[in-house]
Design a protein around this motif. Structure first.
Motif, PDB file in Angstrom:
ATOM      1  N   THR A 361    -103.874  36.193 -12.264  1.00  0.00           N
ATOM      2  CA  THR A 361    -104.935  35.369 -11.678  1.00  0.00           C
ATOM      3  C   THR A 361    -106.224  36.173 -11.503  1.00  0.00           C
ATOM      4  O   THR A 361    -107.251  35.844 -12.091  1.00  0.00           O
ATOM      5  N   LEU A 362    -106.162  37.248 -10.719  1.00  0.00           N
ATOM      6  CA  LEU A 362    -107.372  38.030 -10.462  1.00  0.00           C
ATOM      7  C   LEU A 362    -107.955  38.646 -11.728  1.00  0.00           C
ATOM      8  O   LEU A 362    -109.166  38.857 -11.811  1.00  0.00           O
ATOM      9  N   VAL A 363    -107.111  38.920 -12.713  1.00  0.00           N
ATOM     10  CA  VAL A 363    -107.624  39.492 -13.967  1.00  0.00           C
ATOM     11  C   VAL A 363    -108.620  38.544 -14.629  1.00  0.00           C
ATOM     12  O   VAL A 363    -109.573  38.980 -15.292  1.00  0.00           O
ATOM     13  N   LYS A 364    -108.454  37.239 -14.428  1.00  0.00           N
ATOM     14  CA  LYS A 364    -109.399  36.266 -14.985  1.00  0.00           C
ATOM     15  C   LYS A 364    -110.785  36.460 -14.366  1.00  0.00           C
ATOM     16  O   LYS A 364    -111.804  36.341 -15.061  1.00  0.00           O
ATOM     17  N   GLY A 365    -110.811  36.750 -13.079  1.00  0.00           N
ATOM     18  CA  GLY A 365    -112.078  37.004 -12.409  1.00  0.00           C
ATOM     19  C   GLY A 365    -112.697  38.317 -12.855  1.00  0.00           C
ATOM     20  O   GLY A 365    -113.923  38.413 -13.034  1.00  0.00           O
ATOM     21  N   ARG A 366    -111.866  39.339 -13.039  1.00  0.00           N
ATOM     22  CA  ARG A 366    -112.389  40.630 -13.510  1.00  0.00           C
ATOM     23  C   ARG A 366    -112.951  40.502 -14.925  1.00  0.00           C
ATOM     24  O   ARG A 366    -113.968  41.110 -15.265  1.00  0.00           O
ATOM     25  N   LEU A 367    -112.272  39.741 -15.763  1.00  0.00           N
ATOM     26  CA  LEU A 367    -112.759  39.523 -17.122  1.00  0.00           C
ATOM     27  C   LEU A 367    -114.096  38.796 -17.106  1.00  0.00           C
ATOM     28  O   LEU A 367    -114.995  39.106 -17.894  1.00  0.00           O
ATOM     29  N   TYR A 368    -114.230  37.825 -16.194  1.00  0.00           N
ATOM     30  CA  TYR A 368    -115.510  37.112 -16.085  1.00  0.00           C
ATOM     31  C   TYR A 368    -116.619  38.081 -15.685  1.00  0.00           C
ATOM     32  O   TYR A 368    -117.717  38.049 -16.258  1.00  0.00           O
ATOM     33  N   LYS A 369    -116.345  38.945 -14.732  1.00  0.00           N
ATOM     34  CA  LYS A 369    -117.326  39.962 -14.317  1.00  0.00           C
ATOM     35  C   LYS A 369    -117.719  40.839 -15.507  1.00  0.00           C
ATOM     36  O   LYS A 369    -118.888  41.197 -15.664  1.00  0.00           O
ATOM     37  N   SER A 370    -116.754  41.163 -16.369  1.00  0.00           N
ATOM     38  CA  SER A 370    -117.004  42.051 -17.509  1.00  0.00           C
ATOM     39  C   SER A 370    -117.875  41.402 -18.580  1.00  0.00           C
ATOM     40  O   SER A 370    -118.510  42.108 -19.372  1.00  0.00           O
ATOM     41  N   ASP A 385    -112.673  33.585 -16.076  1.00  0.00           N
ATOM     42  CA  ASP A 385    -112.728  32.351 -15.296  1.00  0.00           C
ATOM     43  C   ASP A 385    -113.724  32.518 -14.149  1.00  0.00           C
ATOM     44  O   ASP A 385    -113.488  33.293 -13.209  1.00  0.00           O
ATOM     45  N   LYS A 386    -114.826  31.780 -14.202  1.00  0.00           N
ATOM     46  CA  LYS A 386    -115.868  31.881 -13.177  1.00  0.00           C
ATOM     47  C   LYS A 386    -115.361  31.427 -11.811  1.00  0.00           C
ATOM     48  O   LYS A 386    -115.699  32.022 -10.780  1.00  0.00           O
ATOM     49  N   LYS A 387    -114.549  30.368 -11.786  1.00  0.00           N
ATOM     50  CA  LYS A 387    -114.041  29.860 -10.515  1.00  0.00           C
ATOM     51  C   LYS A 387    -113.174  30.895  -9.810  1.00  0.00           C
ATOM     52  O   LYS A 387    -113.239  31.058  -8.586  1.00  0.00           O
ATOM     53  N   TYR A 389    -113.373  34.121 -10.220  1.00  0.00           N
ATOM     54  CA  TYR A 389    -114.260  35.190  -9.764  1.00  0.00           C
ATOM     55  C   TYR A 389    -114.981  34.778  -8.478  1.00  0.00           C
ATOM     56  O   TYR A 389    -115.019  35.541  -7.509  1.00  0.00           O
ATOM     57  N   ASP A 390    -115.547  33.579  -8.454  1.00  0.00           N
ATOM     58  CA  ASP A 390    -116.290  33.125  -7.281  1.00  0.00           C
ATOM     59  C   ASP A 390    -115.383  33.069  -6.042  1.00  0.00           C
ATOM     60  O   ASP A 390    -115.790  33.444  -4.939  1.00  0.00           O
ATOM     61  N   LYS A 391    -114.164  32.607  -6.231  1.00  0.00           N
ATOM     62  CA  LYS A 391    -113.228  32.476  -5.115  1.00  0.00           C
ATOM     63  C   LYS A 391    -112.798  33.834  -4.567  1.00  0.00           C
ATOM     64  O   LYS A 391    -112.569  33.984  -3.362  1.00  0.00           O
ATOM     65  N   ASN A 392    -112.690  34.835  -5.457  1.00  0.00           N
ATOM     66  CA  ASN A 392    -112.165  36.149  -5.063  1.00  0.00           C
ATOM     67  C   ASN A 392    -113.210  37.256  -5.198  1.00  0.00           C
ATOM     68  O   ASN A 392    -112.859  38.433  -5.259  1.00  0.00           O
ATOM     69  N   LYS A 393    -114.473  36.851  -5.232  1.00  0.00           N
ATOM     70  CA  LYS A 393    -115.550  37.810  -5.502  1.00  0.00           C
ATOM     71  C   LYS A 393    -115.541  38.993  -4.541  1.00  0.00           C
ATOM     72  O   LYS A 393    -115.663  40.154  -4.962  1.00  0.00           O
ATOM     73  N   GLU A 394    -115.391  38.714  -3.252  1.00  0.00           N
ATOM     74  CA  GLU A 394    -115.471  39.798  -2.267  1.00  0.00           C
ATOM     75  C   GLU A 394    -114.359  40.824  -2.499  1.00  0.00           C
ATOM     76  O   GLU A 394    -114.599  42.033  -2.475  1.00  0.00           O
ATOM     77  N   PHE A 395    -113.137  40.351  -2.748  1.00  0.00           N
ATOM     78  CA  PHE A 395    -112.019  41.270  -2.970  1.00  0.00           C
ATOM     79  C   PHE A 395    -112.199  42.040  -4.281  1.00  0.00           C
ATOM     80  O   PHE A 395    -111.971  43.257  -4.332  1.00  0.00           O
TER      81      PHE A 395
END
Length: 460
Positions: A361-370, A385-387, A389-395
């Motif tokens: 799950t979190l890897v999708k947010g890290r990939l979006y950041k990349s 996945d932008k959603k 990333y946005d949901k877990n941005k702080e972590f």
């Protein structure tokens, strides 16, 4: 272009050493980086049109991924099953080694050591490749080749420390005897080995069985140094680290971490769950490549071992193992053991739910950041996945900062007599962690009445 230019320079190397082990020109060697991580370094310039180091790197982008390789290995096995996270499997097991002394000395319930020892005892393979303390002055742990069951048990236990397999692979490729091997490694190394076996027929012929351990992340050697200093052993005196000593006073999850110096004096045992700042949860000293791994269960291994992080087992300090088998041979071996029974795959998934969240799950947010870095980054089976990333941005942002800052700061204090100055220098990060943790607990409390209402009203 080679693995140093693309993977190492962009900080995606996990340090597995497979590239250095199979380089046809012997042009790579593994050495420590200034971040406390093992990386390949060039001996000379590469030959034109040679790309084998990139072809087998688990963090390069390939035309085939783990799903493709797993399908070719296991999809046609009779009665095979499939799970989104665990991959292909025949059976799942829970149990422990019947010898209590061996069980306590091992990580989890000791079934991984029992499996490897059984392969030698039953002459299924000639030798075992696993991680242990083999007396290398430069490295506390390393891959080695074993041919005796007692040697296997002497290597039992966890090694949360960078290791690489290049020397062992070079030996296998050079040897003239028709020997067969079983290897146990982390999922990233397993992936690299499968890619290398397709490039080098001799490896494919010799490596008969691959076993894996589940993995959430890998820390660099600075993490071991900090644990030793927390235990009271100075870095220049550190000789040995016991990462998972079991105690009847603690649960299986709250194992002790104990350092030993050159004179065999032990430091003060440190309970895992009482270490400062929750080292593992907030990614202190984490290797960056681990942020881009989506394989929890070693999906390309013939058998996978892990801890039974489930309420019904974790209270037993002696430890309990969970196992996934993917071939008839590995399933046959497991079926014969006492103190072992089948378990539903959903229990397996539940036991590793935290790691699944991190790596699927979190890897999708890290990939979006990349995607905003304008630099190379590994493509994975999951998509940015932008959603998420946005949901877990702080972590995500917090843990990336901790990862980098902990490595940078530790260099200044690693030879001190205590860790006090290191932690004092991280006061700002400590405050952010406390604030984030407090906010998380508050949100959890706010959700509880809503979930209770839904449950009582039959909505869930």
């Amino acid at each position: 272009m080679n693995v140093v230019d693309l993977i190492v320079k962009n900080d995606y190397c996990i340090g597995c050493g497979v590239c250095a082990g199979v380089c046809p020109s012997n042009n790579l060697h593994m050495d420590w980086s200034d971040k406390g991580e093992l990386i390949p370094k060039l001996n000379d310039s590469c030959k034109d049109k040679c790309s084998i180091c990139l072809d087998i790197c688990p963090f390069n982008n390939h035309p085939i991924n783990q799903d493709d390789i797993a399908e070719s290995l296991y999809a046609n096995i009779p009665n095979i099953n499939y799970n989104e996270y665990a991959g292909y499997f025949l059976n799942c097991y829970v149990g422990f080694h019947k010898d209590e002394e061996k069980r306590i000395k091992s990580a989890s319930g000791g079934l991984a050591s029992l499996f490897l020892a059984s392969l030698l005892e039953e002459k299924i393979v000639d030798k075992i490749i696993c991680v242990g303390n083999f007396g290398n002055e430069d490295r506390m742990f390393d891959f080695g080749i074993l041919n005796d069951p007692n040697e296997v048990y002497s290597c039992a236990g966890s090694a949360y420390y960078p290791v690489e397999i290049s020397r062992v692979l070079k030996e296998i490729i050079k040897e003239k005897e028709q020997l067969t091997y079983a290897v146990i490694a982390l999922p990233c190394v397993v992936y690299a080995l499968r890619l290398a076996m397709e490039k080098i027929p001799k490896l494919k012929k010799k490596i008969k069985i691959i076993a894996s351990l589940t993995c959430g992340q890998l820390q660099n050697r600075y993490c071991t140094e900090l644990l030793a200093l927390e235990s009271g052993i100075k870095i220049d005196e550190l000789k040995k680290m016991d990462f998972r000593r079991k105690s009847p006073k603690n649960s299986a999850a709250n194992f002790l971490q104990v350092a030993t110096d050159e004179n065999k004096n032990e430091g003060v045992p440190q309970p895992n769950q009482e270490l400062p700042f929750f080292l593992w949860h907030y990614h202190f000293f984490k290797q960056n490549a681990c942020n881009y791994c989506d394989d929890v269960f070693g999906e390309l291994a013939d058998v996978t071992f892990m801890d039974a992080w489930l309420p019904e087992y974790v209270k037993d300090y002696k430890g309990t193992s969970l196992v996934i088998t993917r071939t008839p041979l590995t399933a046959k071996i497991l079926k014969k053991w006492q103190h072992t029974s089948t378990i539903d795959v959903e229990k397996i998934i539940k036991s590793q739910s935290g790691v699944i969240h991190k790596k699927r799950t979190l890897v999708k947010g890290r990939l979006y950041k990349s995607t905003f870095s304008n630099q190379f980054f590994p493509k994975k089976r999951v998509l940015p996945d932008k959603k998420i990333y946005d949901k877990n941005k702080e972590f995500i942002e917090l843990t990336f900062e901790i990862q980098k800052l902990s490595k940078k700061k530790w260099i200044k204090y690693r030879f001190n007599n205590s860790t006090d100055e290191f932690w004092n220098d991280l006061t700002r990060i400590n405050s952010r962690i406390k604030r984030y943790t407090k906010e998380g607990k508050l949100q959890s409390l706010l959700k509880t009445p809503k979930l209770l209402f839904k449950k009582l009203s039959g909505m869930i």
